[in-house]
Design a protein around this motif. Structure first.
Motif, PDB file in Angstrom:
ATOM      1  N   LYS A  22     -10.944   8.383  -7.343  1.00  0.00           N
ATOM      2  CA  LYS A  22      -9.557   8.850  -7.334  1.00  0.00           C
ATOM      3  C   LYS A  22      -8.864   8.599  -5.989  1.00  0.00           C
ATOM      4  N   PRO A  23      -9.520   8.872  -4.858  1.00  0.00           N
ATOM      5  CA  PRO A  23      -8.850   8.586  -3.582  1.00  0.00           C
ATOM      6  C   PRO A  23      -8.459   7.117  -3.419  1.00  0.00           C
ATOM      7  N   LYS A  24      -9.215   6.222  -4.011  1.00  0.00           N
ATOM      8  CA  LYS A  24      -8.898   4.797  -3.930  1.00  0.00           C
ATOM      9  C   LYS A  24      -7.650   4.475  -4.749  1.00  0.00           C
ATOM     10  N   PHE A  25      -7.564   5.041  -5.949  1.00  0.00           N
ATOM     11  CA  PHE A  25      -6.379   4.831  -6.789  1.00  0.00           C
ATOM     12  C   PHE A  25      -5.151   5.446  -6.132  1.00  0.00           C
ATOM     13  N   ASP A  26      -5.306   6.633  -5.559  1.00  0.00           N
ATOM     14  CA  ASP A  26      -4.198   7.286  -4.853  1.00  0.00           C
ATOM     15  C   ASP A  26      -3.741   6.446  -3.673  1.00  0.00           C
ATOM     16  N   PHE A  27      -4.692   5.870  -2.943  1.00  0.00           N
ATOM     17  CA  PHE A  27      -4.364   5.027  -1.795  1.00  0.00           C
ATOM     18  C   PHE A  27      -3.564   3.806  -2.230  1.00  0.00           C
ATOM     19  N   VAL A  28      -4.036   3.114  -3.260  1.00  0.00           N
ATOM     20  CA  VAL A  28      -3.334   1.923  -3.746  1.00  0.00           C
ATOM     21  C   VAL A  28      -1.917   2.283  -4.190  1.00  0.00           C
ATOM     22  N   ASP A  29      -1.772   3.375  -4.916  1.00  0.00           N
ATOM     23  CA  ASP A  29      -0.450   3.812  -5.371  1.00  0.00           C
ATOM     24  C   ASP A  29       0.466   4.101  -4.178  1.00  0.00           C
ATOM     25  N   LYS A  43       6.467  -3.162 -10.540  1.00  0.00           N
ATOM     26  CA  LYS A  43       6.205  -1.801 -10.991  1.00  0.00           C
ATOM     27  C   LYS A  43       4.746  -1.761 -11.407  1.00  0.00           C
ATOM     28  N   TRP A  44       4.186  -0.562 -11.460  1.00  0.00           N
ATOM     29  CA  TRP A  44       2.764  -0.435 -11.708  1.00  0.00           C
ATOM     30  C   TRP A  44       2.455   0.885 -12.381  1.00  0.00           C
ATOM     31  N   THR A  45       1.272   0.924 -12.959  1.00  0.00           N
ATOM     32  CA  THR A  45       0.804   2.146 -13.597  1.00  0.00           C
ATOM     33  C   THR A  45       0.086   3.003 -12.564  1.00  0.00           C
ATOM     34  N   ASN A  46       0.065   4.289 -12.826  1.00  0.00           N
ATOM     35  CA  ASN A  46      -0.728   5.228 -12.045  1.00  0.00           C
ATOM     36  C   ASN A  46      -1.650   5.913 -13.053  1.00  0.00           C
TER      37      ASN A  46
END
Length: 127
Positions: A22-29, A43-46
């Motif tokens: 999760k921290p990796k996905f949060d970082f990318v977002d 645009k991108w998905t979260n």
């Protein structure tokens, strides 16, 4: 019972997995927002689950962004890979998989990706 032998064990295992990725996905977002918000080029998905972030670029940009990243040593899923036979007729979709790299590696990769997106956009408007 040991973890994974019943539904409760699966939930415990998946919670641990979430804590890792999760921290990796949060970082990318966060980086995508910092670098690309307001530019009207992506645009991108979260996602709330799964292993990929779907990145939608302006038409005709995905292959060039992928090529620039590849040439810089950043591995991302090839443009069009989510389409049958790998053919995205609009050449606008990339898929990011931030589960494996460390946050430090993601930081470098995201800088490169965002720069590649901006370069590709400016190349297109200059033509």
């Amino acid at each position: 019972m040991s973890a994974g032998k019943d539904i409760e064990g699966v939930h415990v295992h998946m919670k641990k997995h979430r804590e890792l990725i999760k921290p990796k996905f949060d970082f990318v977002d966060r980086v995508l927002h910092e670098e690309l918000d307001g530019l009207d080029i992506a645009k991108w998905t979260n996602p709330k689950g799964g292993y990929f972030i779907n990145l939608e670029l302006n038409q005709g940009m995905a292959s060039r962004v992928w090529e620039l990243c590849k040439n810089a040593g950043v591995k991302i899923t090839p443009a069009g890979s989510t389409f049958p036979y790998g053919k995205d007729k609009e050449d606008k979709f990339l898929r990011l998989a931030p589960t494996y790299p460390s946050i430090n590696e993601l930081e470098q990769a995201m800088k490169c990706l965002c720069l590649a997106i901006k370069i590709t956009y400016y190349e297109k408007i200059e033509k």
